[in-house]
Design an enzyme around this catalytic site. Structure first.
Site, PDB file in Angstrom:
ATOM      1  N   GLU A  53      -8.239  -4.593   4.995  1.00 31.04           N
ATOM      2  CA  GLU A  53      -8.135  -4.402   3.549  1.00 31.04           C
ATOM      3  C   GLU A  53      -7.024  -5.276   2.965  1.00 31.04           C
ATOM      4  O   GLU A  53      -7.152  -5.794   1.866  1.00 31.04           O
ATOM      5  CB  GLU A  53      -7.847  -2.924   3.253  1.00 31.04           C
ATOM      6  CG  GLU A  53      -9.048  -2.039   3.540  1.00 31.04           C
ATOM      7  CD  GLU A  53      -8.665  -0.584   3.789  1.00 31.04           C
ATOM      8  OE1 GLU A  53      -8.311  -0.270   4.934  1.00 31.04           O
ATOM      9  OE2 GLU A  53      -8.716   0.211   2.853  1.00 31.04           O
ATOM     10  N   ARG A  91      -2.629  -2.090  -3.393  1.00 37.05           N
ATOM     11  CA  ARG A  91      -3.793  -1.215  -3.253  1.00 37.05           C
ATOM     12  C   ARG A  91      -3.601  -0.083  -4.257  1.00 37.05           C
ATOM     13  O   ARG A  91      -2.578   0.604  -4.238  1.00 37.05           O
ATOM     14  CB  ARG A  91      -3.854  -0.642  -1.845  1.00 37.05           C
ATOM     15  CG  ARG A  91      -4.932   0.391  -1.723  1.00 37.05           C
ATOM     16  CD  ARG A  91      -4.841   1.153  -0.438  1.00 37.05           C
ATOM     17  NE  ARG A  91      -5.880   2.154  -0.396  1.00 37.05           N
ATOM     18  CZ  ARG A  91      -5.742   3.320   0.189  1.00 37.05           C
ATOM     19  NH1 ARG A  91      -4.611   3.632   0.792  1.00 37.05           N
ATOM     20  NH2 ARG A  91      -6.734   4.173   0.193  1.00 37.05           N
ATOM     21  N   ILE A 112     -11.296   4.813  14.333  1.00 34.32           N
ATOM     22  CA  ILE A 112     -12.266   5.432  15.244  1.00 34.32           C
ATOM     23  C   ILE A 112     -13.473   4.505  15.424  1.00 34.32           C
ATOM     24  O   ILE A 112     -13.905   4.248  16.558  1.00 34.32           O
ATOM     25  CB  ILE A 112     -12.706   6.812  14.694  1.00 34.32           C
ATOM     26  CG1 ILE A 112     -11.502   7.758  14.607  1.00 34.32           C
ATOM     27  CG2 ILE A 112     -13.825   7.405  15.551  1.00 34.32           C
ATOM     28  CD1 ILE A 112     -11.776   9.078  13.881  1.00 34.32           C
ATOM     29  N   ASN A 139       0.869  -1.179   0.000  1.00 30.37           N
ATOM     30  CA  ASN A 139       0.000   0.000   0.000  1.00 30.37           C
ATOM     31  C   ASN A 139       0.907   1.231   0.000  1.00 30.37           C
ATOM     32  O   ASN A 139       1.451   1.609   1.035  1.00 30.37           O
ATOM     33  CB  ASN A 139      -0.890  -0.041   1.251  1.00 30.37           C
ATOM     34  CG  ASN A 139      -1.812   1.153   1.338  1.00 30.37           C
ATOM     35  OD1 ASN A 139      -1.716   2.087   0.542  1.00 30.37           O
ATOM     36  ND2 ASN A 139      -2.711   1.135   2.315  1.00 30.37           N
TER      37      ASN A 139
HETATM   38  P1  ADP Z   1      -6.116   5.377   8.557  1.00 30.70           P
HETATM   39  O1  ADP Z   1      -7.360   5.946   7.971  1.00 30.70           O
HETATM   40  O2  ADP Z   1      -4.908   6.245   8.368  1.00 30.70           O
HETATM   41  O3  ADP Z   1      -5.901   3.909   8.267  1.00 30.70           O
HETATM   42  P2  ADP Z   1      -6.991   4.500  11.164  1.00 30.70           P
HETATM   43  O4  ADP Z   1      -8.092   3.690  10.576  1.00 30.70           O
HETATM   44  O5  ADP Z   1      -5.911   3.799  11.886  1.00 30.70           O
HETATM   45  O6  ADP Z   1      -6.346   5.489  10.125  1.00 30.70           O
HETATM   46  O7  ADP Z   1      -7.680   5.553  12.164  1.00 30.70           O
HETATM   47  C1  ADP Z   1      -6.956   6.536  12.809  1.00 30.70           C
HETATM   48  C2  ADP Z   1      -7.889   7.272  13.763  1.00 30.70           C
HETATM   49  O8  ADP Z   1      -8.394   6.339  14.732  1.00 30.70           O
HETATM   50  C3  ADP Z   1      -7.204   8.381  14.540  1.00 30.70           C
HETATM   51  O9  ADP Z   1      -8.045   9.529  14.607  1.00 30.70           O
HETATM   52  C4  ADP Z   1      -7.045   7.768  15.922  1.00 30.70           C
HETATM   53  O10 ADP Z   1      -7.009   8.723  16.944  1.00 30.70           O
HETATM   54  C5  ADP Z   1      -8.305   6.946  16.006  1.00 30.70           C
HETATM   55  N1  ADP Z   1      -8.198   5.967  17.093  1.00 30.70           N
HETATM   56  C6  ADP Z   1      -7.401   4.882  17.166  1.00 30.70           C
HETATM   57  N2  ADP Z   1      -7.538   4.287  18.370  1.00 30.70           N
HETATM   58  C7  ADP Z   1      -8.427   5.013  19.080  1.00 30.70           C
HETATM   59  C8  ADP Z   1      -8.997   4.940  20.364  1.00 30.70           C
HETATM   60  N3  ADP Z   1      -8.662   3.962  21.210  1.00 30.70           N
HETATM   61  N4  ADP Z   1      -9.905   5.876  20.742  1.00 30.70           N
HETATM   62  C9  ADP Z   1     -10.236   6.851  19.904  1.00 30.70           C
HETATM   63  N5  ADP Z   1      -9.756   7.000  18.666  1.00 30.70           N
HETATM   64  C10 ADP Z   1      -8.867   6.100  18.249  1.00 30.70           C
END
Ligand code: ADP
Length: 415
Positions: free
Chosen positions: A396, A99, A342, A7
């Site tokens: 993914e 990807r 999130i 990716n």
């Molecule tokens: P990407 O889209 O880059 O793959 P992710 O799917 O890993 O990113 O999501 C990143 C988001 O998830 C960030 O805003 C991070 O703060 C949030 N996040 C990860 N763990 C937690 C948690 N335990 N509580 C709240 N938000 C979280």
């Protein structure tokens, strides 16, 4: 088979090695062997490598481009210290799955990469100027370093949404602009929406035809998808990933008149505006603090920061608005599925989104919701909630590996 999944972002490269084949797919016995991430390609890069089941190792290395980054990864994979089970030399990597962000109308499913496919991905650069060039660099690097006889497959973020009807994908601008330049909504995160829809079917025993759900991917980028009879019917991202939900640094839906006004009032060029919409908006723009939801929740909780709280509220309300829109478009749904960093971890965000939807049939079990974090998969709605709500961690890379295996089945085997 061992599939290297790549990716490539503009300055990053994530990878996984996944052992899978048709039998393992059938039995759900695919195995992740290793994974890693290289950030800040082009300067002193940050490298994280991990063999599954062992501690992650981190170091810095000067890696000037994607080729150098992939070379670094390959040296680690076959390095004498690494010892990934089943991988002794490069010939143990049987195929590569990439990807690819934008496949436009041309790629409605994953494709074995050959010259024609490469030209096709190049033709889509206009639509994804930040993403597709990085994907192409990854493809060229893999071909050079692994050899042209190792099959490579492109898996597109857009292709799951190719089933959207015209009523969902057309912008209401002069029709000839669609004809002339293919200006339309494409949608992204397709591999994630498709994966969680597949897991939903596995968890509930429903057939594809019976799958009427709304999937909500909330990560750094965020999008929702209305899945009708198993197919994408509508999704919140558009021509680019800018449209739709509020995200980490993207603001989502906006009145285009704002752009003209910004040009006049702030003297911003189109490049400045594009940069602002992509990198300085969303949670970061509203809070003025961070794009990271975990940190924002902490600021709101520990310091009662007004704008952190406001950013969270706007984020939740916009997501709720899309749920409402899709429930109307689909005449109701059987389930809502949360995924992404999130969606998988922030119980309080899921709760804010789902609160006040009881008249639409959504009732969350607070205890189940607060427990469903850290990669857990399952329902968070009460047993008698008319509409079910699930948390399903996305994967993914697994889907890319599986698509790679399926796509190359007709090729002569190298092993
Ligand atoms: P990407 O889209 O880059 O793959 P992710 O799917 O890993 O990113 O999501 C990143 C988001 O998830 C960030 O805003 C991070 O703060 C949030 N996040 C990860 N763990 C937690 C948690 N335990 N509580 C709240 N938000 C979280």
């Amino acid at each position: 088979m061992n599939i290297l999944v790549l990716n490539c972002g503009s300055s990053s490269l994530k990878f996984q090695i996944i052992q899978t084949d048709l039998e393992r797919i059938e039995k759900n016995e695919d195995r992740q062997l290793a994974k890693g991430l290289i950030e800040r390609i082009g300067s002193q890069s940050l490298v994280t490598f991990q063999v599954s089941g062992r501690e992650a190792e981190k170091h810095a290395a000067p890696l000037r481009d994607h080729r150098a980054a992939l070379d670094h990864i390959i040296r680690w994979i076959i390095g004498p210290e690494t010892r990934i089970p089943g991988i002794e030399s490069l010939t143990d990597i049987h195929a590569v799955g990439h990807r690819v962000v934008h496949g436009a109308e041309r790629f409605t499913k994953s494709a074995i990469i050959d010259e024609t496919v490469i030209h096709g991905v190049e033709d889509c650069i206009d639509l994804a100027p930040l993403h597709n060039p990085a994907n192409l660099k990854g493809i060229a690097a893999a071909r050079e370093l692994l050899g042209a006889d190792v099959p490579q497959v492109a898996v597109f973020d857009t292709s799951f949404h190719s089933t959207m009807p015209e009523t969902s994908f057309l912008y209401a601008i002069p029709y000839q602009l669609y004809r002339r330049h293919k200006i339309r909504r494409y949608g992204f995160h397709g591999t994630s929406h498709r994966y969680v829809a597949y897991r939903y079917r596995q968890l509930t025993g429903k057939t594809r035809e019976e799958t009427n759900i709304i999937t909500v991917h909330l990560g750094n980028g965020c999008s929702a998808c209305a899945i009708k009879n198993g197919h994408s019917f509508d999704t919140s991202m558009g021509l680019s990933p800018l449209e739709g939900l509020v995200m980490g640094t993207r603001g989502g839906d906006i009145d285009p008149a704002v752009l003209e006004l910004l040009h006049h009032k702030e003297g911003m060029s189109m490049t400045d505006i594009d940069n602002m919409l992509n990198k300085q908006s969303g949670l970061l723009g509203i809070s003025g603090l961070t794009n990271d939801m975990r940190d924002l929740l902490e600021e709101a909780r520990e310091h009662q920061d007004r704008r952190a709280n406001l950013a969270i509220n706007i984020f939740a309300q916009r997501t709720k608005k899309y749920l409402g829109a899709y429930l109307a478009e689909m005449n109701g749904a059987d389930a809502i599925v949360f995924t992404g960093g999130i969606g998988e971890n922030a119980a309080v965000i899921r709760q804010r989104i789902c609160t006040g939807l009881d008249r639409l049939g959504v009732v969350i079990d607070d205890q189940l919701n607060s427990q469903m974090v850290g990669g857990k998969e399952g329902a968070i709605s009460t047993p008698d909630s008319p509409m079910k709500v699930f948390v399903i961690p996305t994967n993914e890379e697994l889907l890319i590996a599986r698509d790679t295996v399926r796509s190359i089945q007709d090729l002569p085997r190298r092993f």
